[in-house]
Design a protein around this motif. Structure first.
Motif: not given
Length: 509
Positions: A328-330, A333-334, A342-345, A348-352
């Motif tokens: 979910g990091k790509p 990424r901010r 930062s790689f907020h959330h 959660v994004v990676g799980a999806k």
């Protein structure tokens, strides 16, 4: 390359009967091959009662039979198991007749592809008629055509190390494509040109990466080049076949080798695009760790920790979660003011994302659910700090992990890849502390089976209500109380239920 001592050139020799004669090999390769030959003799002697007896039956009926492919390779590597692969000049119906009365049982589910299976004295046997298949280029499924010789059969195989045979019962070694030499040099090559091989069956490109990881072999430069040039051919392979090869690769002793090859050749972009996407550009002003390398390192560290799992390793769910936990990091990424990233959330994004990719690859729902849950929970521990969590927070950690708690322990520990030794030791001590607290609470409260102190029947009896949504709400409330305060005796649980009920609109109805 190989001669029968004192006889004509055959491309082979007799195992266990006459010496091997290796021609024009470097001394290092010769030493390796000599060891492999001794190992093969030992393995063939182990299976001789079955193999020689079977070979004699086929020869008496006028047919050739040979141990072939992976069985010969594994015999040379001293790792031959109980699964034996044979090839024969006999057609399937003839093979069934020859096995009848000899094998413990027979099955013919692969008969349309020329394969008959059998069990005998603890061995699982597959016998396939010589093949000389043809491909039309639009599918990896060939038009099955039977060959007329062992050389017809060997030239169609995927790699030279899998294109060797031992004719039975005489144990004559057949190696027309130099597989033994490649085994000694630890190189993956194709019997013909890799372009022809991969055009016929694109799945072989994934198999090259898998064998590199399983055997710790190098892939020949011309094979790597063909994989890069022909990567799009993998698109005609079914998701199920891709999944199976990917799983075998991930479960191998050295998955980094094969995964790196898939990324470098562009194959990963087509079968697991989330992996190469982790190669984020790292600019000099916004520094962050290399997520791709970090993920491969986490995978390797998770493998080292698999002995902590109840069943030990290798464990597919743990390894997939380790590989995919940061995908979910790509997307998250901010770049922050001041040079931070930062790689907020991303959990959660990676799980999806993990759920979507593994579903597309036709993984079983149990695997998909477990990997997605581990991906979503992999950051939870970082709120633990120096042990500031309350017992309630520890209970929730266990409740949310459920059956995946042991895997979550492994993943969380493996996710520490810092080179700062002091920081790494501090994280290790913190997680030791968390596991100790979980063990203490588990002993005191049967933590693995957290549930309310009153069941549904007791709730209905105390409140005088029928089954329905209110019972579920009451049950969930008591579960939250259980998590917050631990075990209550029946009187305290009853009082809490009645207090909750007095605040519900239904109580005055």
């Amino acid at each position: 390359m190989l001669r029968r001592a004192g006889g004509p050139r055959l491309g082979g020799t007799r195992l266990g009967a006459v010496p091997w004669c290796v021609v024009t090999e470097p001394k290092e390769a010769t030493d390796v091959l000599s060891k492999a030959q001794r190992q093969a003799v030992r393995q063939l002697l182990r299976i001789a009662p079955v193999a020689d007896e079977l070979g004699a039956r086929f020869r008496a009926a006028g047919h050739e039979l040979a141990l072939v492919g992976g069985s010969v390779r594994d015999a040379l590597l001293d790792r031959l198991g109980q699964d034996l692969d044979f090839t024969t000049s006999a057609h399937p119906e003839q093979t069934k007749r020859l096995l009848s009365g000899w094998a413990d049982n027979i099955w013919d589910v692969g008969q349309k592809f020329g394969t008959i299976g059998a069990h005998k004295d603890g061995f699982q046997i597959e016998i396939t008629t010589y093949r000389a298949d043809s491909y039309d280029g639009t599918t990896r499924k060939p038009a099955v055509e039977y060959g007329t010789s062992i050389t017809d059969d060997l030239v169609r195989r995927d790699f030279t190390v899998n294109a060797m045979a031992v004719l039975l019962p005489g144990r004559e070694f057949v190696d027309p494509h130099g597989g033994l030499a490649d085994l000694g040099r630890k190189v993956i090559r194709t019997p013909g040109t890799p372009q022809r091989s991969f055009s016929d069956d694109p799945l072989r490109m994934l198999r090259a990466a898998r064998f590199a990881s399983q055997l710790d072999f190098a892939v020949a430069p011309e094979v790597v080049a063909a994989m890069s040039d022909m990567a799009e051919r993998i698109d005609i392979v079914s998701a199920e076949r891709v999944r199976d090869e990917l799983s075998k690769l991930v479960l191998s002793p050295r998955p980094r080798t094969g995964l790196t090859l898939l990324v470098d050749t562009g194959l990963a972009e087509r079968v697991l695009p989330e992996l190469p996407a982790l190669r984020l550009e790292i600019d000099e002003h916004h520094r962050h760790k290399d997520v791709y390398e970090h993920s491969l390192t986490v995978l390797e560290q998770a493998i080292e920790l698999e002995d902590r799992l109840p069943g030990g390793g290798p464990d597919l769910v743990t390894r997939l979660a380790a590989l995919l936990h940061d995908i979910g990091k790509p997307r998250t990424r901010r770049f922050e003011s001041g040079g931070g990233v930062s790689f907020h959330h991303h959990d959660v994004v990676g799980a999806k994302m993990a759920r979507k990719r593994l579903t597309a690859l036709r993984y079983p729902s149990a695997v998909v659910d477990s990997v997605a849950l581990l991906t979503q929970l992999h950051l939870r521990f970082h709120g633990y700090g120096g042990g500031e969590w309350t017992d309630s927070a520890v209970r929730r950690y266990v409740r949310d992990a459920g059956d995946e708690l042991a895997r979550l322990h492994v993943l969380t520990r493996a996710d520490c890849t810092t080179r700062n030794r002091r920081k790494a030791q501090a994280l290790q001590r913190s997680y030791d502390s968390l596991e100790d607290r979980i063990a203490r609470l588990a002993e005191e409260e049967e933590l693995a089976a957290i549930r309310p102190d009153l069941d549904g029947n007791q709730i209905m009896s105390i409140l005088g209500i029928p089954p329905g949504p209110v019972v579920g709400r009451a049950y969930r409330h008591l579960l939250e109380v259980r998590l917050d305060h631990g075990v209550l005796d029946e009187e305290a649980a009853r009082a809490e239920l009645l207090r909750w009920w007095s605040e519900q609109p239904e109580s005055s109805a």
